[in-house]
Each structure stands twice: as C-alpha cells, then as structure tokens.
Design a protein around this motif. Sequence first.
Motif: not given
Length: 209
Positions: A16, A114, A145, A148, A150-151, A158, A160, A163
């Motif tokens: 990420t 992240t 971030v 991570s 969740q995003s 990615l 989100d 973000v």
Amino acid sequence: MPDVIGLGGSLRAASTSRAALQVALDGAEAAGAATRLLWVRDLDLPLYTAERSIPRSARELVDTAHACDAMIWSSPTYHGSISGSFKNVLDWLILLAERDPPYLSNKPIGLVATAGGVQGLQAVNSMEFIVRALRGWAVPLVMPVAQSWQSFDPDGRLTDEAVAAQLRALGAEVVRAARQFQAEGTCDYAGQYGPNGSGQRAVSSSAVL
Ligand SMILES: Cc1cc2nc3c(=O)[nH]c(=O)nc-3n(C[C@H](O)[C@H](O)[C@H](O)COP(=O)(O)O)c2cc1C
C-alpha cells in the motif's frame, strides 16, 4: 520541468505504501513534473555496510537521488516507525556524502506513510529526522494514511478518493517547492562559508557522521 523521484514501498507485492507513492507521483506529474518510482522491492539492496563492494543498484540509486530536483518518500509504518527495508535503502544514501553538493542538499522531500492503525505520523516524523540528517527540506504537507486496510483493496489498489486527492495534493506541493528552489538557484551557503561552500561541507559532514 522538475524531476521528482518517488522512493519507498514495502517488500510486499501488494504494498500500500508503494501504491500511495504512485498516486502522489501522479499528482506531481499533473503539476508538471517528470517522475519515476523506485520501489524498495525492486531495488533489492543488501544490508548496508562499508566493507563490501558497492552493488550497481546502489550506485544507480544514489546517482538518481543526486540528479533529481525533489523526492517523495513513502514507508509502511512498522512498530511505530519506518520499515527496516526502507531504512536500509536510505542508509545507502551515505554514498552521497562526498558529492557536491552533499547528500540531498537543495531538495524538497514529501513524506507519505501507510499504517494498519493510526501511527503513520510517527513513521512520517521518523522520516523527517532522516531528511534533516541528509540535509534535505521536508515539505510541511505530509500524508500518513491511517487504517490502510480501509483505503486499499487486498491487491494494494487505493480505493479511497479522499485519500487519493490528498496524496495528489502532496505531490503538487513537492513540485511547487522544487520550482521555488529552481527559481532561487540553490540554497547553498557558499558566500557565507568560503569558496564553493567547502567550509560548510567540512563542518556539516562531521556533524552528520
Ligand atoms: C512488522 C510490522 C509492524 C507493524 N507495525 C505497525 C505499527 O506500529 N502501527 C501501525 O499502525 N501499523 C503497523 N503495521 C501495519 C502496517 O503499517 C500496514 O499494514 C501498512 O499498510 C503496510 O504497508 P505495505 O502495504 O506497504 O506493506 C505493521 C505491520 C508489520 C508487518
């Protein structure tokens, strides 16, 4: 056109921190920069030691870092700080000690991390210490971030948009800072510390090491 190098990511294929770095570089590119991403996993550098021959990948890393106008660093948060693999890549930048100007002088550096939890800012702060040690200029707008999972999706993409927008803004801010340095020429101290800044280098090298 400023040259912006992205450096970071983890050793995971679905990293990420690598994906976040790419989005920040997209923002830099949209702001008019030429960009390139150096992923820790691809660099595949051995642990730093001065007691072995310098691998070609390390030479390429330091030449690229020295030639660029600005950088964006991105690390995963490991145990409240940056990952060992990313720190090892940064350790190889000691090969810039004798360059002119030394280390990352005159380069703005944007910082991204992240984190699985909420400790990404600690990784960013760890990077800021290193930026200062290498005589770079940390850009005030940073992007840790949090959470991570969740995003990013399981493949490390990615998902989100909020973000993503912040990462792109960080990339644009790095380009804005790089243009300031280009407009000014440099920020070296030649006039203050003697011809070609040699006095300044001697003083600061001992301070860093
Ligand atoms: C060894 C290890 C240590 C970690 N330590 C932390 C931590 O201290 N705080 C935190 O918020 N997340 C921590 N995490 C979670 C990672 O920061 C998170 O999963 C991050 O997105 C991984 O980045 P990557 O996808 O680029 O590998 C840790 C993960 C690992 C593997």
